[in-house]
Design a protein around this motif. Structure first.
Motif, PDB file in Angstrom:
ATOM      1  N   ALA A 111      -2.693  17.431  -5.402  1.00  0.00           N
ATOM      2  CA  ALA A 111      -1.378  17.488  -6.038  1.00  0.00           C
ATOM      3  C   ALA A 111      -0.296  17.847  -5.023  1.00  0.00           C
ATOM      4  O   ALA A 111       0.794  17.257  -5.013  1.00  0.00           O
ATOM      5  CB  ALA A 111      -1.398  18.501  -7.180  1.00  0.00           C
ATOM      6  N   GLU A 112      -0.600  18.798  -4.158  1.00  0.00           N
ATOM      7  CA  GLU A 112       0.355  19.202  -3.129  1.00  0.00           C
ATOM      8  C   GLU A 112       0.600  18.050  -2.152  1.00  0.00           C
ATOM      9  O   GLU A 112       1.740  17.812  -1.722  1.00  0.00           O
ATOM     10  CB  GLU A 112      -0.174  20.419  -2.390  1.00  0.00           C
ATOM     11  CG  GLU A 112       0.794  20.998  -1.369  1.00  0.00           C
ATOM     12  CD  GLU A 112       0.237  22.247  -0.701  1.00  0.00           C
ATOM     13  OE1 GLU A 112       0.768  23.341  -0.963  1.00  0.00           O
ATOM     14  OE2 GLU A 112      -0.725  22.111   0.088  1.00  0.00           O
ATOM     15  N   GLU A 113      -0.448  17.338  -1.804  1.00  0.00           N
ATOM     16  CA  GLU A 113      -0.315  16.198  -0.892  1.00  0.00           C
ATOM     17  C   GLU A 113       0.559  15.112  -1.500  1.00  0.00           C
ATOM     18  O   GLU A 113       1.451  14.569  -0.828  1.00  0.00           O
ATOM     19  CB  GLU A 113      -1.702  15.641  -0.561  1.00  0.00           C
ATOM     20  CG  GLU A 113      -1.663  14.465   0.402  1.00  0.00           C
ATOM     21  CD  GLU A 113      -3.040  13.909   0.702  1.00  0.00           C
ATOM     22  OE1 GLU A 113      -3.170  13.154   1.680  1.00  0.00           O
ATOM     23  OE2 GLU A 113      -3.995  14.230  -0.047  1.00  0.00           O
ATOM     24  N   GLU A 114       0.325  14.782  -2.763  1.00  0.00           N
ATOM     25  CA  GLU A 114       1.095  13.726  -3.417  1.00  0.00           C
ATOM     26  C   GLU A 114       2.556  14.128  -3.588  1.00  0.00           C
ATOM     27  O   GLU A 114       3.463  13.285  -3.445  1.00  0.00           O
ATOM     28  CB  GLU A 114       0.483  13.377  -4.776  1.00  0.00           C
ATOM     29  CG  GLU A 114      -0.889  12.725  -4.700  1.00  0.00           C
ATOM     30  CD  GLU A 114      -0.882  11.428  -3.891  1.00  0.00           C
ATOM     31  OE1 GLU A 114       0.126  10.695  -3.941  1.00  0.00           O
ATOM     32  OE2 GLU A 114      -1.883  11.151  -3.206  1.00  0.00           O
ATOM     33  N   ASN A 139       0.823  -1.206   0.000  1.00  0.00           N
ATOM     34  CA  ASN A 139       0.000   0.000   0.000  1.00  0.00           C
ATOM     35  C   ASN A 139       0.859   1.258   0.000  1.00  0.00           C
ATOM     36  O   ASN A 139       0.499   2.271  -0.625  1.00  0.00           O
ATOM     37  CB  ASN A 139      -0.919   0.000   1.222  1.00  0.00           C
ATOM     38  CG  ASN A 139      -1.904  -1.150   1.209  1.00  0.00           C
ATOM     39  OD1 ASN A 139      -2.217  -1.693   0.150  1.00  0.00           O
ATOM     40  ND2 ASN A 139      -2.393  -1.533   2.373  1.00  0.00           N
ATOM     41  N   MET A 140       1.993   1.229   0.674  1.00  0.00           N
ATOM     42  CA  MET A 140       2.877   2.384   0.709  1.00  0.00           C
ATOM     43  C   MET A 140       3.490   2.646  -0.658  1.00  0.00           C
ATOM     44  O   MET A 140       3.712   3.806  -1.048  1.00  0.00           O
ATOM     45  CB  MET A 140       3.977   2.188   1.758  1.00  0.00           C
ATOM     46  CG  MET A 140       3.461   2.175   3.190  1.00  0.00           C
ATOM     47  SD  MET A 140       4.750   1.873   4.420  1.00  0.00           S
ATOM     48  CE  MET A 140       5.328   3.549   4.718  1.00  0.00           C
ATOM     49  N   ASN A 141       3.767   1.586  -1.393  1.00  0.00           N
ATOM     50  CA  ASN A 141       4.306   1.763  -2.739  1.00  0.00           C
ATOM     51  C   ASN A 141       3.247   2.299  -3.695  1.00  0.00           C
ATOM     52  O   ASN A 141       3.556   3.065  -4.615  1.00  0.00           O
ATOM     53  CB  ASN A 141       4.855   0.427  -3.258  1.00  0.00           C
ATOM     54  CG  ASN A 141       6.146   0.052  -2.566  1.00  0.00           C
ATOM     55  OD1 ASN A 141       7.000   0.902  -2.312  1.00  0.00           O
ATOM     56  ND2 ASN A 141       6.308  -1.230  -2.249  1.00  0.00           N
ATOM     57  N   GLN A 142       1.999   1.906  -3.489  1.00  0.00           N
ATOM     58  CA  GLN A 142       0.932   2.363  -4.366  1.00  0.00           C
ATOM     59  C   GLN A 142       0.498   3.794  -4.061  1.00  0.00           C
ATOM     60  O   GLN A 142       0.274   4.589  -4.976  1.00  0.00           O
ATOM     61  CB  GLN A 142      -0.260   1.411  -4.258  1.00  0.00           C
ATOM     62  CG  GLN A 142       0.014   0.017  -4.813  1.00  0.00           C
ATOM     63  CD  GLN A 142      -1.103  -0.959  -4.516  1.00  0.00           C
ATOM     64  OE1 GLN A 142      -2.177  -0.576  -4.056  1.00  0.00           O
ATOM     65  NE2 GLN A 142      -0.850  -2.239  -4.757  1.00  0.00           N
ATOM     66  N   LYS A 143       0.368   4.116  -2.762  1.00  0.00           N
ATOM     67  CA  LYS A 143      -0.096   5.460  -2.394  1.00  0.00           C
ATOM     68  C   LYS A 143       0.477   5.843  -1.035  1.00  0.00           C
ATOM     69  O   LYS A 143      -0.170   5.677  -0.007  1.00  0.00           O
ATOM     70  CB  LYS A 143      -1.632   5.510  -2.385  1.00  0.00           C
ATOM     71  CG  LYS A 143      -2.165   6.945  -2.345  1.00  0.00           C
ATOM     72  CD  LYS A 143      -3.677   6.962  -2.413  1.00  0.00           C
ATOM     73  CE  LYS A 143      -4.169   8.415  -2.408  1.00  0.00           C
ATOM     74  NZ  LYS A 143      -5.645   8.495  -2.348  1.00  0.00           N
TER      75      LYS A 143
END
Length: 560
Positions: A368-371, A349-353
């Motif tokens: 966008a800022e969060e990502e 899950n960490m690799n995906q998001k």
């Protein structure tokens, strides 16, 4: 004749043992006489289960505690199994074999050395458990008491919804569990002299959520003057689980699990909690999947009642408007080992998001800022690698910093900037031969609250006695208890003239600090400097302060 002599000898021995088992001491306190009993392992008396306050019931159950009961005949202080309402976590079920769970659970346990000395230093222990589980007697302090000739008090406080429902109304103003803690400190102030303690020489200590509590007590005007030293182990007031970011949303979210109609309406929500069954509000451990339990301390609204905390901890720390006391504080080198059980589920899950794993006290203007922030943080810890078995130590560091290390170091900085020049900072990294390696590595580390287990009795959350521990670890525990005892008695872990390594106070940058491991060494460098700077940059842009339950303020005032 020989048989008769043997019978007489065994009878005398039995009577002697029975007499020893029943050896007791009566102490007169403000509520009446209490009888404690001699401990068979250490040279001390224990007084278990003394009611220091009364937990309100019915529709008033979320309010501040009421005064404790009184009695005329001696109260037998021998029940060490009383716990507050909570869901028993399966992994710790063995620790609650004889648990006596009851709503009116506000009891104190007093450990008193067998001495005629008076005015002994006092240690008050706040238990951990994420504000959702635990009890005062979960960990024992007998060896710390006996080796330092001090008095210790452990106690229960209300947990979960019972202690931390925060609606900002007359019926649920918030922080009932913290007000329990204040009531306990007032009880100690009033009664501890009768046990031989000094009410003007009280140190508060806590581990995990107990450490959060200790720092919040340092900041609360309600606790001012009730203690003069503080120890916080593996937790602090700026931690992600220290405060409810949005207490109303937490309350609504739980109510909606029961398909409550109109849970967004103030009257309907309060009515649900006022009338919910005991089983309903005790059925859940209230731990969220990631970092934060649902029901923890909160910032209270002004509704005409006594307030434990009227502003966020970070604002109080920055203002410097609180009483400064000597402060022993620190954490373990691999706190994040406590999250290893979730690694196999979380790594994919960490690799995906990765943004799903950001601390809940961050906020962003848009996705966008969060990502982008999540990408920068992931690269800081994992570089261009995936979160997988080969980078599990980076996972441990990330979890350590988010939950414990960074919030503690930030608080130390603010305490120092506010003028506290008696902060003693440590990093604990002692491991023994019984500690397993981190999976997929040959590396060992000190996990969450490892230093607490070093100071208290026994070994981890187990039934092992100290006689079964490795020799070097037993020696290590003796040194830790000496340092902690020094601090309790003098306000410094290594006072002048001690044979231990010199330990001066730390500055705002976390330097110097003591490394407590196989060897004990003073470190002149700033503790975790690069990791701290990275999080400083993140929080300076994206910090989300905890909110009061403002939506209920007008509703509450209309009740007055």
């Amino acid at each position: 004749m020989a048989r008769l002599l043997l019978v007489l000898f065994l009878t005398a021995l039995y009577k002697s043992v029975l007499c020893e088992e029943q050896e007791s001491r009566i102490v007169q306190i403000s509520q009446g006489p209490v009888r404690g009993y001699k401990d068979h392992e250490e040279n001390l008396y224990t007084f278990f289960g003394i009611p220091y306050a009364t937990a309100p019931t019915g529709q008033d159950r979320y309010k501040a505690p009421l005064p404790g009961p009184s009695w005329l005949t001696p109260f037998d202080a021998d029940n060490d199994n009383i716990i507050c309402p909570q869901a028993i976590i399966p992994a710790f079920k063995h620790l609650y074999k004889n648990a006596d769970m009851r709503q009116n659970c506000l009891i104190a346990n007093v450990y008193v050395p067998d001495t005629v000395e008076k005015s002994l230093p006092v240690l008050v222990v706040v238990h951990g458990g994420g504000f959702q589980v635990g009890s005062g007697n979960l960990l024992k302090v007998k060896k710390l008491v006996a080796s330092n000739n001090i008095i210790a008090v452990t106690f229960n406080y209300r947990l979960g919804i019972h202690g931390f429902l925060c609606l900002g109304t007359q019926y649920a103003p918030g922080n009932a569990g913290m007000k329990d803690q204040v009531a306990l400190l007032k009880w100690v102030n009033e009664n501890i002299a009768n046990f031989g303690g000094n009410p003007n020489d009280v140190t508060i200590t806590g581990y995990s959520a107990g450490a959060v509590s200790v720092e919040l007590l340092m900041l609360s005007p309600l606790a001012k003057g009730l203690f003069n030293k503080a120890i916080a182990e593996s937790g602090g007031a700026l931690g992600v689980f220290a405060m409810q970011t949005d207490p109303l949303e937490n309350a609504k979210g739980f109510a909606k699990r029961f398909e409550i109609e109109h849970a967004d309406d103030a009257y309907a929500l309060e009515d649900f909690y006022k009338n919910a069954s005991f089983e309903t509000i005790t059925s859940d451990s209230f731990f969220s999947e990631m970092f934060s339990p649902l029901f923890t301390p909160c910032i209270e609204s002004e509704i005409g009642q006594e307030i434990f905390l009227a502003d966020s901890p970070i604002n109080i720390l920055k203002s410097g408007d609180y009483e400064k006391v000597p402060f022993l504080v620190g954490f373990n080198d691999k706190e994040g080992i406590s999250r290893i059980d979730s690694f196999e589920t979380w790594k994919n899950n960490m690799n995906q998001k990765f943004s799903d794993f950001l601390p809940p006290d961050l906020q962003f203007r848009n996705k966008a800022e969060e990502e982008l922030t999540a990408k920068d943080i992931k690269e800081f810890y994992f570089g261009d690698k995936k979160v997988d078995d080969d980078t599990i130590l980076s996972f441990v560091d990330f979890m350590s910093d988010v939950s414990f290390a960074y919030p503690i170091l930030k608080a130390v900085q603010l305490h120092a900037n506010a003028g506290n020049n008696k902060i003693f900072l440590y990093l604990y990294n002692y491991v023994d031969e019984l500690i397993p390696v981190v999976p997929h590595t040959d590396v060992k580390g000190a996990t969450h609250c490892a230093q607490t287990f070093g100071v208290f009795d026994g070994y981890m959350f187990s039934n092992d006695t100290e006689r079964d521990l490795p020799h070097d670890y037993k020696k290590h525990k003796v040194i830790l208890r000496q340092m902690w005892g020094n601090f309790i008695k003098t306000g410094a872990p290594v006072p002048e003239g001690s044979s231990l390594a010199t330990w001066p106070p730390t500055g705002a940058d976390g330097s110097p600090h003591m490394l407590l491991g196989q060897s004990i060494e003073l470190q002149d460098s700033a503790l975790l400097q690069e990791r701290r700077r990275m999080w400083d940059a993140v929080y300076s842009r994206h910090y989300r302060a905890p909110s009061q339950p403002q939506a209920f303020v007008l509703f509450s005032r209309n009740e007055l």
